[in-house]
Design a protein around this motif. Structure first.
Motif, short mmCIF file in Angstrom:
data_model
loop_
_atom_site.label_atom_id
_atom_site.label_comp_id
_atom_site.label_asym_id
_atom_site.label_seq_id
_atom_site.Cartn_x
_atom_site.Cartn_y
_atom_site.Cartn_z
N THR A 192 0.86 -1.19 0.00
CA THR A 192 0.00 0.00 0.00
C THR A 192 0.89 1.23 0.00
O THR A 192 1.82 1.33 0.81
N VAL A 193 0.61 2.15 -0.91
CA VAL A 193 1.43 3.36 -1.03
C VAL A 193 0.55 4.60 -1.18
O VAL A 193 -0.61 4.50 -1.56
N ARG A 194 1.14 5.74 -0.83
CA ARG A 194 0.55 7.03 -1.21
C ARG A 194 1.40 7.60 -2.34
O ARG A 194 2.60 7.36 -2.41
N THR A 195 0.76 8.35 -3.21
CA THR A 195 1.49 8.86 -4.37
C THR A 195 1.18 10.33 -4.63
O THR A 195 0.13 10.85 -4.23
N ILE A 196 2.12 10.94 -5.31
CA ILE A 196 1.91 12.26 -5.90
C ILE A 196 2.19 12.12 -7.38
O ILE A 196 3.25 11.62 -7.76
N GLU A 264 6.09 0.19 -10.45
CA GLU A 264 6.08 -1.02 -9.61
C GLU A 264 7.45 -1.31 -9.02
O GLU A 264 7.57 -1.61 -7.83
N LYS A 265 8.47 -1.22 -9.84
CA LYS A 265 9.83 -1.52 -9.36
C LYS A 265 10.21 -0.58 -8.22
O LYS A 265 10.73 -1.01 -7.18
N ALA A 266 9.95 0.70 -8.39
CA ALA A 266 10.29 1.68 -7.35
C ALA A 266 9.48 1.42 -6.08
O ALA A 266 10.01 1.47 -4.97
N ALA A 267 8.20 1.10 -6.24
CA ALA A 267 7.32 0.91 -5.08
C ALA A 267 7.72 -0.32 -4.28
O ALA A 267 7.77 -0.29 -3.04
N PHE A 268 8.02 -1.43 -4.97
CA PHE A 268 8.35 -2.67 -4.27
C PHE A 268 9.74 -2.63 -3.64
O PHE A 268 10.07 -3.47 -2.81
N THR A 293 4.42 -2.78 3.39
CA THR A 293 5.11 -3.65 2.43
C THR A 293 4.49 -5.04 2.35
O THR A 293 4.88 -5.85 1.51
N PHE A 294 3.53 -5.33 3.22
CA PHE A 294 2.90 -6.66 3.19
C PHE A 294 1.56 -6.58 3.91
O PHE A 294 1.48 -6.22 5.07
N ASN A 295 0.51 -6.94 3.19
CA ASN A 295 -0.82 -6.99 3.77
C ASN A 295 -1.30 -8.44 3.68
O ASN A 295 -1.63 -8.91 2.59
N PRO A 296 -1.30 -9.17 4.80
CA PRO A 296 -1.64 -10.60 4.74
C PRO A 296 -2.99 -10.89 4.10
O PRO A 296 -3.11 -11.80 3.28
N GLU A 297 -4.01 -10.10 4.47
CA GLU A 297 -5.35 -10.34 3.93
C GLU A 297 -5.37 -10.15 2.43
O GLU A 297 -5.88 -10.98 1.67
N GLU A 298 -4.83 -9.03 1.97
CA GLU A 298 -4.85 -8.73 0.54
C GLU A 298 -3.93 -9.68 -0.22
O GLU A 298 -4.21 -10.02 -1.38
#
Length: 367
Positions: A192-196, A264-268, A293-298
């Protein structure tokens, strides 16, 4: 004049509220379908049966079958959105025209899957046949005499369609049974990320995308750099985003293979609380702040999606090859004349729900 269409398609297997079986939206019968760039051949034929809408490899589909689909699906949507939805303009026609063509293509897919099932020796067991008859009795019992007369259906028609749904689902399972269901946490990991986002394009009055020129892109880069500096100076990412973000949203949760590759590469590569360097994509310039960096449910939910995608790919490989061998004939005058307007006589919406009650649906619904 009746259209004979070359059947070469690349369908997506997907269930939705319209049909309970594993279905997609290929252009099996309709010349000029959106996305269909393959050649079509128009031939003159005059050997259709009365009320035969189309013929697939010599197998007919009758008007009452189409009407049963139309009645239940259109009534369902009308309950939610109102009858006026069908007059909404779409392309050169209305939403009803587009939706009717969608139904035709879906029915053609079910018929095609039943032909393919014969090649694989897939058929219903006695128990499954009994289920189709029980489901047909259940649904047909909900119809008034006026509804049955308008739709021109009897219990045998209903049982036939339920049987075709069941065979299509059973074929899908047979072809995809060897797909590996094991997915690692890393492969399915969602973050999960926030972005501009500062865009490098604009839309004209017709919604067409227009790329920025060099000067405009330079200005966009300066603007995202300004936002980056404010964050570096200690301003909260969220407050900077409120001033600079040109996206319709600022928070995203996603797994691999969803976002543009650079994004994706930058986010991960980020840890929780990290902010990326400026990332350029086809949409513009981004700054990314990592929330999780990790959401077990999702992640668990994404594993299911990945397995289903593997199954779809395995099925489509077989299906795509098969449809290239088939031919179909559409009774275009009859098709063009079909219009669902029962004037309040037909209110049935339970055709698909009854099927779901008796058979396990292989793929999840959407919308």
């Amino acid at each position: 004049m009746n259209s004979k269409i070359l059947m070469k398609n690349h369908p997506r297997l997907k269930s939705n509220r319209i049909l309970p079986a594993i279905v997609c939206i290929p252009c099996l019968l309709l010349a000029g379908c959106k996305g269909d760039t393959l050649p079509t051949e128009v031939v003159l034929t005059s050997d259709f049966l009365e009320n035969e809408v189309f013929r697939l490899e010599g197998h007919p589909c009758m008007k009452n079958e189409i009407m049963l689909y139309l009645a239940n699906s259109e009534n369902g949507y009308s309950e939610v959105f109102g009858d006026g939805i069908w007059a909404v303009p779409v392309g050169d026609g209305t939403l009803e025209d587009s939706y009717k063509d969608n139904i035709l293509a879906r029915v053609a897919q079910i018929k095609t899957m039943n032909l393919l099932a014969q090649e694989y020796g897939v058929e219903l067991s006695e128990e499954e046949e009994a289920k189709t008859r029980a489901a047909a009795r259940d649904y047909f019992g909900t119809l008034s005499d006026a509804e049955a007369d308008y739709l021109d259906v009897d219990m045998e028609t209903v049982a036939k369609l339920y049987g075709e749904f069941a065979v299509a689902n059973k074929l899908y399972e047979a072809i995809t049974e060897d797909v590996n269901p094991e997915i690692s946490d890393d492969e399915a990991r969602t973050i999960t990320v926030r972005t501009i986002l500062v865009k490098t394009y604009k839309l004209d009055h017709e919604g067409n995308r227009i790329e920025y020129d060099a000067e405009e892109k330079k200005s966009a880069l300066m603007r995202i750099a300004e936002a980056q500096q404010k964050i570096a100076d200690g301003e909260p990412f969220e407050s900077v985003a409120a001033d600079y973000n040109e996206d319709s949203k600022s928070e995203y949760s996603f797994g691999r293979g969803v976002m543009p590759e650079e994004f994706e590469k930058a986010a991960f590569d980020l840890g929780v609380g990290d902010v990326s360097d400026i990332v350029a994509t086809e949409y513009g310039y981004h700054l990314i702040y990592c929330i999780s960096t990790f959401n077990p449910e999702e992640t668990d939910a994404n594993k299911i999606k990945i397995v289903e995608k593997r199954k779809q790919d395995a099925f489509n490989e077989v299906y795509d090859d098969y449809v290239t061998t088939l031919t179909s004939n559409l009774n275009k005058p009859l098709w063009d004349s079909i219009h669902y307007d029962p004037g309040g006589i037909v209110t049935t919406t339970g055709f698909f729900d009854v099927y779901d009650k008796y058979f396990t649906v292989v793929s999840t619904r959407f919308d």
